[in-house]
Structures are given as structure tokens and as C-alpha cells.
Write an enzyme that holds these catalytic residues in place. Sequence first.
Site, PDB file in Angstrom:
ATOM      1  N   GLY A  86       4.460   4.097   2.928  1.00  0.00           N
ATOM      2  CA  GLY A  86       3.979   2.866   2.309  1.00  0.00           C
ATOM      3  C   GLY A  86       4.193   1.705   3.251  1.00  0.00           C
ATOM      4  N   LYS A  87       3.641   0.587   2.941  1.00  0.00           N
ATOM      5  CA  LYS A  87       3.870  -0.613   3.741  1.00  0.00           C
ATOM      6  C   LYS A  87       3.486  -1.815   2.907  1.00  0.00           C
ATOM      7  CE  LYS A  87       5.158  -1.618   8.002  1.00  0.00           C
ATOM      8  NZ  LYS A  87       6.098  -0.873   8.837  1.00  0.00           N
ATOM      9  N   GLY A  88       4.108  -2.951   3.201  1.00  0.00           N
ATOM     10  CA  GLY A  88       3.773  -4.163   2.469  1.00  0.00           C
ATOM     11  C   GLY A  88       3.732  -5.349   3.396  1.00  0.00           C
TER      12      GLY A  88
ATOM     13  N   VAL B  56       0.848  -1.186   0.000  1.00  0.00           N
ATOM     14  CA  VAL B  56       0.000   0.000   0.000  1.00  0.00           C
ATOM     15  C   VAL B  56       0.883   1.235   0.000  1.00  0.00           C
ATOM     16  CG1 VAL B  56      -1.655   1.358   1.364  1.00  0.00           C
ATOM     17  CG2 VAL B  56      -1.943  -1.121   1.185  1.00  0.00           C
TER      18      VAL B  56
END
Length: 423
Positions: free
Chosen positions: A111-113, A66
Site C-alpha cells: 500500500g502507499k499513501g 492506495v
Amino acid sequence: MSQKTATHSNDNPFESMMSRFDEAARILGLDEGSYNVLKSPQKSVIVSIPVTMDNGTVQVFEGFRVVHNANLGPSKGGIRYSMDVNLDEVKALAAWMTWKCAVVGIPYGGGKGGIKCDPRKLSKGELERLTRAYTDLMVDVFGPDKDIPAPDMGTGQQEMAWIMDEYSKLVGYSSPAVVTGKPLVLGGSLGRVEATGRGVMVSTRSALSKLGISPVGCTCAVQGFGNVGSISAKLLAMQGMKVLAISDVTGGYYNPEGIDIEAAIAYRDSNGGTLEGFKAERISNEQLLELDVTVLVPAAMENQITADNADRIKAKVIVEGANGPTVANADEILNRKGIMVVPDILANAGGVTVSYFEWVQNRLGYFWTEERVNRRADRVMKTAFEAVYAASQKHNISMRIAAYVVSIGKVAEVEKLRGKFGI
Ligand code: NAD
């Protein structure tokens, strides 16, 4: 306006983040358009990752990335491997990264995943194939000028090395700046491993100084004894503070005379990574939070301080090493008790700050000494603390909401200046 009437549940991380966002938005007088833009992630990517397992079968994993906001710069944030990973969690963590980067003033968005998997049940070969396949699917998302992953729960230097290698193969040249938290030999930065704990220590010193308390002889308790907890405890002890209790997944360890942190780290490292059996009085993780200490550092996981136990907390200062250790409905209780909370998006931002330095060094092709990394990171943390403290005084609000006010104000201003809504 919708945010004025919104109510948010506390166990959903995105809703918990949004309840603080709403409060800050009200204080800033954020217009409805900006509110709606900033609450929505700019990009959410969900992928199915087929992996050939060691036994020859094919398993399909669910992966996420995201990009919450990329207007201050490329989005930045870790990749988590855990069975609990889901889109809402990744969205919340991505938004926190936007606010965290903005609060410390580094030119990144958030962001992050994550991949829904249990990394402990995968062999090294399976983890490598999973990480490379995820990178293949995210090649259009990642990029040194677009979106820069880093380690998070369940991932570390090895996964970052695989991502760097896979991405480099796909683009056709070596691209170390696509990811941070790399091994030193592959372009990692000196000081990165200690950076988050160091930032916690610097934030603690700043908070104590505002309260007129000397760190020397002052007591503290640290929950969690991994990267953030153990290094925070070590550096706080080096400031002359007495660490009365530490804990990890095996429970709490208490010594009214103060724990020897170096000895505890050595014990953990020779004991398979946990404190089980460490010589001290045994307490629970819950009891640790309620000890009569000046400083409490939750540095393990989210949702530890809740409306159920907040009233029993005796610390004067809470410095949030972990992400989201306090649920939103505990905030008011802590405020009423006059506890100064240095919020996660400020207190643990030392890690992303040195990740930024790693990226800068990769792009320069020139490496800094540890002394230079630490000096610059300390300056960033102190400056950010002062800005948040000033906002809390100006608006007569908690440090947490002040941190959101500073960061949301900055991102909203950039959004307006750039005059557009997308990446
Ligand atoms: P880590 O895996 O190195 O350590 C986690 C620690 O928490 C371990 O000691 C573990 O035993 C303990 N723990 C696990 N479950 C527990 C439980 N139920 N009760 C008490 N302790 C428990 O992780 P870390 O990198 O130190 O991260 C800790 C927190 O800090 C996380 O919230 C993470 O998102 C946040 N954080 C980490 C960094 C970083 O640079 N590592 C940066 C910013 C924020």
C-alpha cells in the site's frame, strides 16, 4: 493478450512499473485473469482534508491511500508529503510495496499513501492537524491487521506518533502496531533507522560475491546522503570499500583517496543537513553516476539512470537504494553492458523488513535487541538475494526482472490458492 502489446511511457511511474511487470508476466506465463487482477490496485481512496491554518483560514488538502494488494497480509507502505503526490505515483509506489514485501517473504501486501502538500511550508501545529485529519478520514482503511502506514518522503517519526495517537483515540485503545517507523519510546524498533542502508550493504556484498569481487579495497559512489545514502556509505566503508564520491541536493563530493564517511555525516549534521562546503573535489550528481567505480548506489530519488546516461555508466554493480532510480528504458542498455543491477524492490527492502519486525514486537509486547534485529534482517536479505539470483540464472534474465518474477509468481499463487479477487 493485452500485456503482450502494451507499451508504457517511462516518465509515468505506474507505466514504468507496468513495463517490468509485463515482462515478468510473460516469463511466468501469467494467465490474463491473474494479470488483470494483479495490475489493478484493490482499493484507491481519495480524501479532501480540511485543515484550520494558523492564520484562521481553512485550507483543503488532497490525500490518497492506495491498497495495491492485500492477499499476502495487511497492506504495508509509507505516507509521502510532497507537492508532487498524485494518484498515479501512489498507485506505482503501492504496487512496488506489494512486490517488495513478496520478494523478501514478509507476510504483507502493498500500500502507499500521500498528501499533496509542502511540509516545509507548514507549521508543526498545521502538520499535526493535517496528519490527524487524514488519519480520521482513513480510520476504516488503516488497522494493524488491515493497512499499516510508515514514513516516506516528507514524513518521519513525529507524523507516525500522531497517526498512532489519533488512531488509538478513535478505536478506544492503544494501538502501536497500526503504524511503523515510530519513535523508539513509543514502540519503534532498534535498528529501524539503519535498516535500509544495512540491507543495501548486505545486497552489495551478495552481488560482489557472485562476481567474485572482494569488497575490501573495491570502489563505490553513493548518490544521496540522507537516511539511505549516508548509512549505506558508512556500512560499505566499514566493509573495507573505498567510497570515492557522495552527493546530495547540493551536488557531488569526490576524493580519489576515498571520502571519510563518518566525517561527512558529522559535517552534514552540523551543517543544517546538507554537505554544502564539505572539503572534497566538487562534481555534479550526473558526473557521480558515471564515475569509474565498481559499485554505484543511487540512493536519492527516482529517474536518475535513463536511456541518455546509461551507456556512460562504468560501475559493474548498481545497488538501488532509492525507489525507481532507473527508468524502464535504461534497463536494456545496462543489461547489454553486463552490469548487475540489484533492483530497488530487493536492495532497499531492509527497511520494510525491520518495519515488519517492529510490528511483530508491538504485537508481542516484547522488544528485541539490536543484534537480534540486525541478524534476522540480514538473513532475510541474503535469502531473498539468493532466490532472485537463482531465478535470474534459471530464466537467463536480469536481477530486476527476476525479482518481479519471484514476487509476482508468489502473489499470483496466493491469489489462486485463496480463490478470490478482493481483500
Ligand atoms: P532522505 O530525505 O533522508 O534523503 C534524500 C537524499 O537525497 C538527501 O541527501 C537529499 O539531499 C538528496 N537529494 C534530494 N534531491 C536530490 C537531487 N536532485 N540530486 C541528488 N540528491 C538529491 O530520503 P531517504 O529516506 O534516504 O530516501 C532516499 C530514497 O530511498 C527514496 O527514493 C526513498 O523512497 C528510498 N527508500 C527509503 C527507505 C527508508 O527506509 N528511508 C526505504 C526504502 C526506499
